[in-house]
Design an enzyme around this catalytic site. Structure first.
Site, PDB file in Angstrom:
ATOM      1  N   HIS A  95       0.857  -1.077  -0.005  1.00  0.00           N
ATOM      2  CA  HIS A  95       0.072  -0.143   0.027  1.00  0.00           C
ATOM      3  C   HIS A  95       0.757   1.230   0.075  1.00  0.00           C
ATOM      4  O   HIS A  95       2.073   1.132   0.611  1.00  0.00           O
ATOM      5  CB  HIS A  95      -0.853   0.103   1.150  1.00  0.00           C
ATOM      6  CG  HIS A  95      -2.197   0.992   0.989  1.00  0.00           C
ATOM      7  ND1 HIS A  95      -1.920   2.238   1.414  1.00  0.00           N
ATOM      8  CD2 HIS A  95      -3.468   0.938   0.515  1.00  0.00           C
ATOM      9  CE1 HIS A  95      -3.183   3.006   1.164  1.00  0.00           C
ATOM     10  NE2 HIS A  95      -3.821   1.972   0.825  1.00  0.00           N
ATOM     11  N   GLU A 154      -8.065  -5.556  -0.112  1.00  0.00           N
ATOM     12  CA  GLU A 154      -8.284  -6.445  -1.671  1.00  0.00           C
ATOM     13  C   GLU A 154      -8.201  -7.906  -1.127  1.00  0.00           C
ATOM     14  O   GLU A 154      -8.795  -8.411  -1.771  1.00  0.00           O
ATOM     15  CB  GLU A 154      -7.546  -6.034  -3.004  1.00  0.00           C
ATOM     16  CG  GLU A 154      -7.633  -4.541  -3.223  1.00  0.00           C
ATOM     17  CD  GLU A 154      -8.901  -3.902  -3.613  1.00  0.00           C
ATOM     18  OE1 GLU A 154     -10.129  -4.675  -3.105  1.00  0.00           O
ATOM     19  OE2 GLU A 154      -8.944  -3.177  -4.451  1.00  0.00           O
TER      20      GLU A 154
HETATM   21  N1  ACO Z   1       4.201  -7.460  -4.523  1.00  0.00           N
HETATM   22  C1  ACO Z   1       5.497  -7.389  -4.615  1.00  0.00           C
HETATM   23  N2  ACO Z   1       6.140  -6.514  -4.527  1.00  0.00           N
HETATM   24  C2  ACO Z   1       5.626  -5.209  -4.180  1.00  0.00           C
HETATM   25  C3  ACO Z   1       4.124  -5.031  -4.167  1.00  0.00           C
HETATM   26  C4  ACO Z   1       3.357  -6.339  -4.179  1.00  0.00           C
HETATM   27  N3  ACO Z   1       2.123  -6.248  -4.046  1.00  0.00           N
HETATM   28  N4  ACO Z   1       3.874  -3.928  -3.812  1.00  0.00           N
HETATM   29  C5  ACO Z   1       5.110  -3.203  -3.852  1.00  0.00           C
HETATM   30  N5  ACO Z   1       6.087  -3.810  -4.236  1.00  0.00           N
HETATM   31  C6  ACO Z   1       7.468  -3.640  -4.034  1.00  0.00           C
HETATM   32  C7  ACO Z   1       7.866  -2.917  -5.336  1.00  0.00           C
HETATM   33  O1  ACO Z   1       8.362  -3.961  -6.324  1.00  0.00           O
HETATM   34  C8  ACO Z   1       8.919  -1.892  -4.924  1.00  0.00           C
HETATM   35  O2  ACO Z   1      10.289  -2.840  -4.849  1.00  0.00           O
HETATM   36  P1  ACO Z   1      11.487  -2.295  -5.128  1.00  0.00           P
HETATM   37  O3  ACO Z   1      11.768  -0.868  -4.311  1.00  0.00           O
HETATM   38  O4  ACO Z   1      12.480  -3.369  -4.883  1.00  0.00           O
HETATM   39  O5  ACO Z   1      11.482  -1.671  -6.465  1.00  0.00           O
HETATM   40  C9  ACO Z   1       8.461  -1.466  -3.609  1.00  0.00           C
HETATM   41  O6  ACO Z   1       7.693  -2.369  -2.916  1.00  0.00           O
HETATM   42  C10 ACO Z   1       7.919  -0.201  -3.401  1.00  0.00           C
HETATM   43  O7  ACO Z   1       6.724  -0.242  -4.832  1.00  0.00           O
HETATM   44  P2  ACO Z   1       6.055   0.961  -5.089  1.00  0.00           P
HETATM   45  O8  ACO Z   1       5.438   0.580  -6.647  1.00  0.00           O
HETATM   46  O9  ACO Z   1       7.029   2.193  -5.081  1.00  0.00           O
HETATM   47  O10 ACO Z   1       4.912   1.084  -4.104  1.00  0.00           O
HETATM   48  P3  ACO Z   1       3.496   2.141  -4.444  1.00  0.00           P
HETATM   49  O11 ACO Z   1       3.493   2.709  -2.972  1.00  0.00           O
HETATM   50  O12 ACO Z   1       3.660   2.773  -5.757  1.00  0.00           O
HETATM   51  O13 ACO Z   1       2.403   0.843  -4.502  1.00  0.00           O
HETATM   52  C11 ACO Z   1       0.516  -0.512  -4.593  1.00  0.00           C
HETATM   53  C12 ACO Z   1       1.421   0.750  -3.895  1.00  0.00           C
HETATM   54  C13 ACO Z   1       0.250  -0.067  -5.820  1.00  0.00           C
HETATM   55  C14 ACO Z   1      -0.508  -0.688  -3.969  1.00  0.00           C
HETATM   56  C15 ACO Z   1       1.323  -1.729  -4.815  1.00  0.00           C
HETATM   57  O14 ACO Z   1       1.757  -2.324  -3.368  1.00  0.00           O
HETATM   58  C16 ACO Z   1       0.914  -2.747  -5.374  1.00  0.00           C
HETATM   59  O15 ACO Z   1       1.058  -2.813  -6.686  1.00  0.00           O
HETATM   60  N6  ACO Z   1       0.196  -3.723  -4.960  1.00  0.00           N
HETATM   61  C17 ACO Z   1      -0.379  -4.794  -5.699  1.00  0.00           C
HETATM   62  C18 ACO Z   1      -1.837  -4.364  -6.096  1.00  0.00           C
HETATM   63  C19 ACO Z   1      -2.812  -4.170  -4.913  1.00  0.00           C
HETATM   64  O16 ACO Z   1      -2.804  -5.067  -4.251  1.00  0.00           O
HETATM   65  N7  ACO Z   1      -3.619  -3.123  -5.233  1.00  0.00           N
HETATM   66  C20 ACO Z   1      -4.703  -2.733  -4.271  1.00  0.00           C
HETATM   67  C21 ACO Z   1      -4.103  -1.614  -3.367  1.00  0.00           C
HETATM   68  S1  ACO Z   1      -5.441  -1.077  -2.210  1.00  0.00           S
HETATM   69  C22 ACO Z   1      -6.501  -0.259  -3.051  1.00  0.00           C
HETATM   70  O17 ACO Z   1      -5.991   0.672  -3.773  1.00  0.00           O
HETATM   71  C23 ACO Z   1      -8.038  -0.079  -2.606  1.00  0.00           C
END
Ligand code: ACO
Length: 362
Positions: A246, A305
């Site tokens: 998140h 989710e």
């Molecule tokens: N699985 C694996 N790795 C992840 C995940 C995940 N679900 N989420 C973040 N990371 C990692 C990224 O690969 C990144 O790693 P790195 O620094 O080694 O490159 C690091 O964590 C940071 O990721 P960002 O993309 O900068 O995080 P951001 O804050 O932009 O993303 C998000 C938040 C989009 C929710 C992300 O965690 C994600 O894609 N989750 C999966 C999709 C999901 O569950 N969405 C629902 C969110 S809740 C809602 O909106 C209602």
């Protein structure tokens, strides 16, 4: 510049506070725990809209008005274009909502809340070659959504579970779809325009499009013994685990636990297979351990989710419809933010840094 506007404050709000360090969500002064155990869709809607539209604060009055509005909106279902029904459910919902007149008042807010509730079940039935079920204005919003979808009167436990879901996801700070709603509201375009923009932002897999893929993951893993191997393969392949991570929470998303409790209550009443929760817990445990190892720099935990997928599945919604059900619950939050923005905010118009080529000197 802050990539993704991370940590940028873009609005003042009295609607909700997301404390990412403590894992706490407050909606208009009430903590999620209290709201979800005593709340219904109507009570959280009355709370969120209070003083932003001329809203009856009494939830019973709101229940009556929403029932009547659902009944009126069913006329749109009879005339729906088959090309709209051919779209994925959330796209069809957006297209049907886009037909509604724009407005800023309580009637516009009521129409949008009722429309999402009537349109999504009708879309799902038409897509399954079934006849849409007309609203029953005497029912609560949650009971009627379930009845219009299944053509059966839901049990009180099922109604309580959908209420718990709709309350839990009603509002959540300045997430992407709510921000989209506020941007549109800042131009004074109207509430329908805000909600259409917000649905467009919600449908992406990084936001409200995640719970369908969460269920795909459960199916692909199949049993607790497969969890670790499947997760490692997925991460090795560069995939993200849906339902984890998140932008704001650095600890567990409190909404995940609220939904897990709702699911447990449904299980206790014999309406869900207990093995589904056991499998979810095994996947959660394996994923958290592996993510901690792989991403030590970034605390990643379960988000809303993950248990949404199980709860909506248990309530009989097909996975393609999960984002649409999310939109039914979040519409009231989008409307409240749009009204707050229109009443107190200015046109949202940030700037960009130009990094393209400069014109050639003549
Ligand atoms: N699985 C694996 N790795 C992840 C995940 C995940 N679900 N989420 C973040 N990371 C990692 C990224 O690969 C990144 O790693 P790195 O620094 O080694 O490159 C690091 O964590 C940071 O990721 P960002 O993309 O900068 O995080 P951001 O804050 O932009 O993303 C998000 C938040 C989009 C929710 C992300 O965690 C994600 O894609 N989750 C999966 C999709 C999901 O569950 N969405 C629902 C969110 S809740 C809602 O909106 C209602």
């Amino acid at each position: 510049m802050k990539n993704g506007l991370e940590d940028v404050i873009a609005a003042e709000t009295q609607l909700s506070d997301v404390d990412g360090a403590a894992g706490r969500l407050i909606i208009r002064g009430v903590s999620l725990d209290n709201l979800v155990y005593n709340g219904t869709f109507e009570s959280v809607a009355a709370l969120l809209l209070d003083r932003l539209v001329e809203c009856p604060v009494d939830r019973d009055q709101l229940k009556t008005l929403l029932g009547a509005a659902r009944k009126d909106l069913f006329a749109y279902v009879a005339n729906v274009d088959p090309a709209i029904i051919a779209l994925p459910p959330v796209d069809a919902l957006r297209a049907m909502i886009a037909q509604l007149p724009d407005g800023e008042d309580f009637d516009a807010a009521l129409r949008l809340m009722a429309a999402t509730a009537v349109f999504l079940p009708a879309i799902l039935r038409l897509q399954a070659n079934k006849i849409p079920v007309a609203p029953d204005e005497t029912l609560s919003q949650s009971a009627d959504i379930l009845r219009m979808h299944s053509d059966r009167m839901p049990s009180p436990d099922q109604v309580a579970a959908l209420d718990a879901y709709l309350v839990t996801i009603s509002d959540h700070g300045l997430n992407a779809s709510t921000f989209a709603s506020r941007v549109i509201a800042s131009t004074r375009a109207g509430l329908t325009s805000s909600v259409v923009a917000a649905i467009s932002a919600l449908k992406g897999p990084l936001h409200g499009g995640a719970p369908g893929p969460v269920l795909d993951m459960f199916d692909a893993i199949g049993s607790a013994e497969n969890a670790e191997r499947w997760i490692i393969n997925a991460l090795d392949g560069g995939e993200r685990l849906m339902g984890f991570g998140h932008r704001v929470y650095r600890v567990r998303d409190p909404r995940a636990d609220a939904l897990k409790q709702a699911l447990r209550r449904l299980t206790a009443s014999g309406e869900v297979d207990r093995h589904r929760i056991d499998l979810a817990e095994a996947i959660e445990g394996a994923a958290l351990a592996i993510l901690k190892q792989r991403k030590p720099h970034r605390p990643l935990d379960v988000n809303v989710e993950f248990y949404t997928a199980l709860l909506l599945d248990a309530l009989g919604f097909p996975r393609e419809a999960f984002t649409g059900v999310f939109a039914i619950g979040r519409t009231v939050g989008w409307i409240a933010h749009a009204r707050e923005q229109a009443l107190n905010g200015r046109l949202i118009r940030p700037r960009s840094v130009y990094i393209g080529p400069l014109p050639q000197a003549a």
